[in-house]
Motif scaffolding. Structure first.
Motif, PDB file in Angstrom:
ATOM      1  N   TYR A  63      19.058   9.969  64.689  1.00 23.90           N
ATOM      2  CA  TYR A  63      19.797  10.398  65.887  1.00 23.90           C
ATOM      3  C   TYR A  63      20.857   9.352  66.200  1.00 23.90           C
ATOM      4  N   TYR A 104      16.457  16.183  70.373  1.00 23.58           N
ATOM      5  CA  TYR A 104      15.793  17.410  69.890  1.00 23.58           C
ATOM      6  C   TYR A 104      15.019  17.940  71.097  1.00 23.58           C
ATOM      7  N   HIS A 122      10.107  21.745  71.736  1.00 24.08           N
ATOM      8  CA  HIS A 122       9.772  22.690  70.667  1.00 24.08           C
ATOM      9  C   HIS A 122       8.316  22.467  70.267  1.00 24.08           C
ATOM     10  N   ASP A 171       6.016  22.174  66.611  1.00 19.81           N
ATOM     11  CA  ASP A 171       6.350  21.908  65.215  1.00 19.81           C
ATOM     12  C   ASP A 171       6.067  23.097  64.305  1.00 19.81           C
ATOM     13  N   THR A 179       9.883  10.173  72.943  1.00 26.57           N
ATOM     14  CA  THR A 179       9.229  11.439  72.601  1.00 26.57           C
ATOM     15  C   THR A 179       8.425  11.839  73.826  1.00 26.57           C
ATOM     16  N   HIS A 192       6.914  19.350  72.721  1.00 27.59           N
ATOM     17  CA  HIS A 192       7.443  17.990  72.780  1.00 27.59           C
ATOM     18  C   HIS A 192       8.918  18.000  72.424  1.00 27.59           C
ATOM     19  N   SER A 222      12.490  15.109  71.602  1.00 23.88           N
ATOM     20  CA  SER A 222      13.034  13.752  71.524  1.00 23.88           C
ATOM     21  C   SER A 222      14.196  13.706  72.493  1.00 23.88           C
ATOM     22  N   LYS A 253      18.588   6.038  66.537  1.00 22.32           N
ATOM     23  CA  LYS A 253      17.129   6.119  66.356  1.00 22.32           C
ATOM     24  C   LYS A 253      16.809   6.681  64.975  1.00 22.32           C
ATOM     25  N   ASN A 289       8.840  12.350  59.922  1.00 17.92           N
ATOM     26  CA  ASN A 289       7.695  13.250  60.136  1.00 17.92           C
ATOM     27  C   ASN A 289       6.942  13.455  58.841  1.00 17.92           C
TER      28      ASN A 289
END
Ligand SMILES: O=C(O)CCC(=O)C(=O)O
Ligand SMILES: [Fe+2]
Length: 386
Positions: A230, A236, A239, A241, A281, A360, A362, A370, A374
């Protein structure tokens, strides 16, 4: 002998079994008689080849096989309750604990053979592993990702909703870049994900295997590792996962062409750097209720999903409406720290059915850049997304 040990370990004639470390209040809770616990367990889970009992500290104390064979892992007298973990489809879930626990790992462990595991949230189930990865591994993951970054895919079906909620200048649900790195349990397996240079690739593999060892899952059940970058002002939004369940279209619409056959039961999120601002997060539902106080009524007609006797939002629009695109005032906010590995469970332990608690995002990076990665694990066989 195991029966004796069991009695000493639980200090009673009954054994509380929380399959896969389910919550104390879980409906799957079982109460066993210490004299016949083995038969009862195998009757409850007839498909299991091997059932392990894990102590509160995550230590395997006893195991039993269908043929009656049993053994003892690391004795942990006085650790109670014990958690049953069955082989096969259901997957191991770390029990939550009030205090941090030291966890021993059984891999070749270049960075050491233990780490500290801290529970950050019970619902969603979020844990933090500290001291798991070496600095060399973190740098190798970042380096290997850096040369392959591409604009991250985003859920365009949410653009109209974002515009309605936050104004027409909202660009996208996600504005990062990402790269996929090959991860394997066999040296020669093929993959469309890129392979890093050989020394970096070895470090990426070692990191992935150690995380799998901690999760008691196999890299054979993981997707390639996704490195995420980022820039300042990138983010983000909220959403799940598993886009199949939480995408903007709701109920299977999101995710589109990258539809999966098996859910991502566990996310391991590695923080690769620090020294930036923002980029937390956030899990907005942690420690709260749905709909959240102050948003009651607004989501009255919202699609909901019942899990464990409670309701959670099943659609991204409803979470975005209730909490905004990503905020840190409510829920659990994790400030990224280099080397920390966040584990969170996206599915129910026994059935692998979707869990709607772990929404969750970001939040925006406000200064600097950053880096994260994942590693997604499935309960069943590996399904590549690319
Ligand atoms: O970067 C983060 O903190 C979260 C990333 C994330 O949720 C994802 O890539 O799915
Ligand atoms: Fe995510």
């Amino acid at each position: 002998m195991p029966d004796d040990l069991l009695r000493r370990a639980v200090g009673a004639s009954t054994l509380h079994v929380l399959p896969n470390g389910g919550n104390a209040g879980s409906r799957a809770r079982m109460l066993l008689n210490a004299s016949s616990w083995r038969q009862q367990l195998h009757a409850a889970v007839p498909s299991a080849q091997r059932i392990g009992l894990w102590s509160d500290g995550g230590v395997e104390v006893l195991w039993t096989k269908r043929d009656g064979a049993s053994g003892v892992g690391t004795p942990c007298v006085g650790c109670s309750p014990l958690y049953a973990v069955v082989g096969g489809r259901p997957f191991f879930v770390w029990p939550t604990s009030e205090r941090p626990r030291r966890v021993a790992l059984d891999d070749d462990g270049a960075a050491g053979t233990s780490c500290t595991l801290r529970t950050l949230s019970e619902r969603p189930r979020v844990l933090m592993a500290e001291g798991l990865l070496s600095s060399a591994e973190l740098s190798a993951i970042q380096r290997a990702g850096a040369s392959r970054l591409q604009r991250s895919s985003t859920d365009w079906s949410l653009v109209a909703a974002l515009g309605r909620l936050f104004g027409p200048r909202q660009p996208a649900h996600r504005t990062s870049r990402s790269a996929w790195l090959h991860v394997s349990d066999e040296a020669s397996s093929s993959s469309s994900a890129a392979s890093a240079s050989s020394s970096d690739a070895a470090l990426v593999q070692a990191a992935a295997r150690r995380v799998a060892s901690l999760a008691r899952l196999s890299v054979a059940h993981s997707e390639p590792m996704q490195v995420v970058h980022y820039n300042t002002s990138e983010y983000y939004y909220y959403h799940l996962d598993n886009p199949d369940v939480g995408g903007g279209g709701g109920g299977g619409g999101g995710g589109g062409r990258r539809r999966r056959q098996v859910p991502r039961v566990l996310t391991a999120l590695f923080y690769l750097n620090d020294g930036f601002e923002g980029g937390h997060t956030n899990f907005p539902l942690s420690g709260g209720h749905w709909p959240p106080a102050g948003a009651a009524g607004r989501g009255a007609a919202a699609a909901q999903h019942a899990t464990g006797g409670d309701h959670q939002p099943a659609r991204a629009q409803d979470v975005l409406r209730a909490f905004g695109p990503c905020q840190t005032a409510r829920g659990l906010s994790v400030r990224p720290k280099r080397g920390d590995v966040l584990l969170f469970y996206n599915a129910q332990p026994m059935t692998a059915a979707a869990d709607y608690w772990p929404w969750h995002g970001s939040c925006e990076v406000t200064r600097g850049e950053k880096w994260a990665a994942n590693l997604w694990f499935h309960a069943g066989t590996r399904t590549r997304t690319r």
